[in-house]
Design a protein around this motif. Structure first.
Motif, mmCIF file in Angstrom:
data_model
loop_
_atom_site.group_PDB
_atom_site.id
_atom_site.type_symbol
_atom_site.label_atom_id
_atom_site.label_comp_id
_atom_site.label_asym_id
_atom_site.label_seq_id
_atom_site.Cartn_x
_atom_site.Cartn_y
_atom_site.Cartn_z
ATOM 1 N N UNK A 62 0.804 -1.211 0.000
ATOM 2 C CA UNK A 62 0.000 0.000 0.000
ATOM 3 C C UNK A 62 0.833 1.255 0.000
ATOM 4 N N UNK A 63 0.152 2.359 -0.266
ATOM 5 C CA UNK A 63 0.801 3.672 -0.253
ATOM 6 C C UNK A 63 -0.253 4.702 0.117
ATOM 7 N N UNK A 64 0.073 5.552 1.055
ATOM 8 C CA UNK A 64 -0.823 6.634 1.482
ATOM 9 C C UNK A 64 -2.209 6.124 1.874
ATOM 10 N N UNK A 65 -2.256 4.955 2.523
ATOM 11 C CA UNK A 65 -3.522 4.418 3.019
ATOM 12 C C UNK A 65 -4.384 3.733 1.978
ATOM 13 N N UNK A 66 -3.850 3.500 0.780
ATOM 14 C CA UNK A 66 -4.641 2.845 -0.265
ATOM 15 C C UNK A 66 -3.881 1.717 -0.929
ATOM 16 N N UNK A 67 -4.570 1.015 -1.819
ATOM 17 C CA UNK A 67 -3.948 -0.065 -2.578
ATOM 18 C C UNK A 67 -2.973 0.504 -3.604
ATOM 19 N N UNK A 68 -1.995 -0.305 -3.990
ATOM 20 C CA UNK A 68 -1.039 0.119 -5.005
ATOM 21 C C UNK A 68 -1.631 0.013 -6.406
ATOM 22 N N UNK A 69 -2.401 -1.049 -6.635
ATOM 23 C CA UNK A 69 -2.957 -1.323 -7.956
ATOM 24 C C UNK A 69 -4.381 -1.827 -7.799
ATOM 25 N N UNK A 70 -5.199 -1.614 -8.813
ATOM 26 C CA UNK A 70 -6.554 -2.174 -8.857
ATOM 27 C C UNK A 70 -6.660 -3.045 -10.095
ATOM 28 N N UNK A 71 -6.565 -4.335 -9.868
ATOM 29 C CA UNK A 71 -6.670 -5.313 -10.947
ATOM 30 C C UNK A 71 -8.016 -5.998 -10.770
ATOM 31 N N UNK A 72 -8.922 -5.795 -11.703
ATOM 32 C CA UNK A 72 -10.294 -6.277 -11.522
ATOM 33 C C UNK A 72 -10.353 -7.788 -11.332
ATOM 34 N N UNK A 73 -9.531 -8.559 -12.045
ATOM 35 C CA UNK A 73 -9.535 -10.014 -11.876
ATOM 36 C C UNK A 73 -9.102 -10.390 -10.463
ATOM 37 N N UNK A 74 -8.148 -9.658 -9.908
ATOM 38 C CA UNK A 74 -7.692 -9.931 -8.544
ATOM 39 C C UNK A 74 -8.767 -9.568 -7.532
ATOM 40 N N UNK A 75 -9.467 -8.469 -7.740
ATOM 41 C CA UNK A 75 -10.553 -8.085 -6.828
ATOM 42 C C UNK A 75 -11.679 -9.116 -6.863
ATOM 43 N N UNK A 76 -11.969 -9.664 -8.040
ATOM 44 C CA UNK A 76 -12.974 -10.734 -8.140
ATOM 45 C C UNK A 76 -12.511 -11.985 -7.404
ATOM 46 N N UNK A 77 -11.242 -12.308 -7.529
ATOM 47 C CA UNK A 77 -10.687 -13.474 -6.827
ATOM 48 C C UNK A 77 -10.762 -13.271 -5.317
ATOM 49 N N UNK A 126 5.496 1.576 -2.771
ATOM 50 C CA UNK A 126 4.820 1.316 -1.497
ATOM 51 C C UNK A 126 5.502 1.995 -0.311
ATOM 52 N N UNK A 127 4.668 2.307 0.695
ATOM 53 C CA UNK A 127 5.209 2.770 1.971
ATOM 54 C C UNK A 127 4.887 1.781 3.099
ATOM 55 N N UNK A 128 4.160 0.705 2.779
ATOM 56 C CA UNK A 128 3.926 -0.390 3.729
ATOM 57 C C UNK A 128 4.132 -1.713 2.990
ATOM 58 N N UNK A 129 4.612 -2.716 3.742
ATOM 59 C CA UNK A 129 5.054 -3.957 3.114
ATOM 60 C C UNK A 129 4.524 -5.183 3.855
ATOM 61 N N UNK A 130 4.373 -6.263 3.092
ATOM 62 C CA UNK A 130 4.021 -7.571 3.630
ATOM 63 C C UNK A 130 5.330 -8.294 3.931
ATOM 64 N N UNK A 131 5.392 -9.020 5.061
ATOM 65 C CA UNK A 131 6.625 -9.754 5.343
ATOM 66 C C UNK A 131 6.806 -10.914 4.360
ATOM 67 N N UNK A 132 7.875 -10.889 3.596
ATOM 68 C CA UNK A 132 8.113 -11.934 2.593
ATOM 69 C C UNK A 132 8.185 -13.295 3.274
ATOM 70 N N UNK A 133 7.446 -14.280 2.759
ATOM 71 C CA UNK A 133 7.427 -15.611 3.387
ATOM 72 C C UNK A 133 8.812 -16.255 3.393
ATOM 73 N N UNK A 134 9.269 -16.634 4.571
ATOM 74 C CA UNK A 134 10.590 -17.257 4.715
ATOM 75 C C UNK A 134 10.544 -18.679 4.165
ATOM 76 N N UNK A 135 11.486 -19.046 3.281
ATOM 77 C CA UNK A 135 11.463 -20.377 2.663
ATOM 78 C C UNK A 135 11.559 -21.521 3.668
ATOM 79 N N UNK A 136 12.134 -21.259 4.825
ATOM 80 C CA UNK A 136 12.219 -22.324 5.828
ATOM 81 C C UNK A 136 10.870 -22.575 6.517
ATOM 82 N N UNK A 137 9.926 -21.636 6.395
ATOM 83 C CA UNK A 137 8.612 -21.776 7.017
ATOM 84 C C UNK A 137 7.489 -22.060 6.013
#
Length: 163
Positions: A14-29, A121-132
């Motif tokens: 995200x950035x500034x309190x909103x989504x980075x991108x709006x992909x309609x197929x992803x929103x439907x998913x 982005x100004x906020x990030x998701x923690x990248x999944x660690x391959x060991x977990x």
């Protein structure tokens, strides 16, 4: 509990309190996967939703330190364990960054939309660690509005439970 997230090439969400991108197929998913389930979010994520209210067709749980928060269409929890007890196993964590970091140890599956772009982005998701985590499903790259993206499903490796 599972998490669902769309990330850019740097795991930005995200950035500034909103989504980075709006992909309609992803929103439907997102809607198809979460409809009829409990969704767990933080206060800022709730406020970023249309009308600042919970998502229709889902039980909305908000984890917040703010004591006077009384949102429409959502239940507020100030502590993690009571929220986890209320959420149940079929819940989806939907953001934001602090809630993902806090609840990722309780998740068994991650539904990730990986977008092949830098959204600033100004906020990030923690990248999944391959060991977990291990990737158990991966879609081919797709494109919408000039953005390449794909869906990845991560599952927690056996014996790696969190909270």
């Amino acid at each position: 509990m599972d998490a669902i997230v769309a990330v850019d090439a740097r795991w930005g969400i995200g950035r500034d309190g909103g989504l980075l991108f709006r992909i309609s197929a992803d929103l439907r998913r997102f809607k198809a996967l979460t409809m009829g389930h409990t969704v767990v979010m933080g206060r800022r994520t709730l406020q970023s939703l249309p009308g600042g209210r919970g998502l229709p067709g889902r039980r909305n749980l908000v984890l917040s330190r703010q004591g006077d928060l009384i949102p429409k269409g959502a239940e507020v929890f100030h502590e993690v364990q009571p929220m986890l007890d209320a959420a149940g196993e079929d819940a989806f964590v939907i953001g934001g960054a602090q809630v993902y970091r806090l609840l990722l140890p309780a998740c068994r599956r991650l539904y990730v939309t990986q977008i092949d772009a830098d959204g600033g982005a100004d906020v990030f998701f923690p990248e999944p660690a391959p060991e977990l985590w291990r990737i158990t499903e991966q879609s081919p790259w797709q494109e919408e509005q000039g953005l390449r993206y794909r869906y990845l499903t991560y599952e927690r490796k056996d014996g790696m439970d969190g909270i």
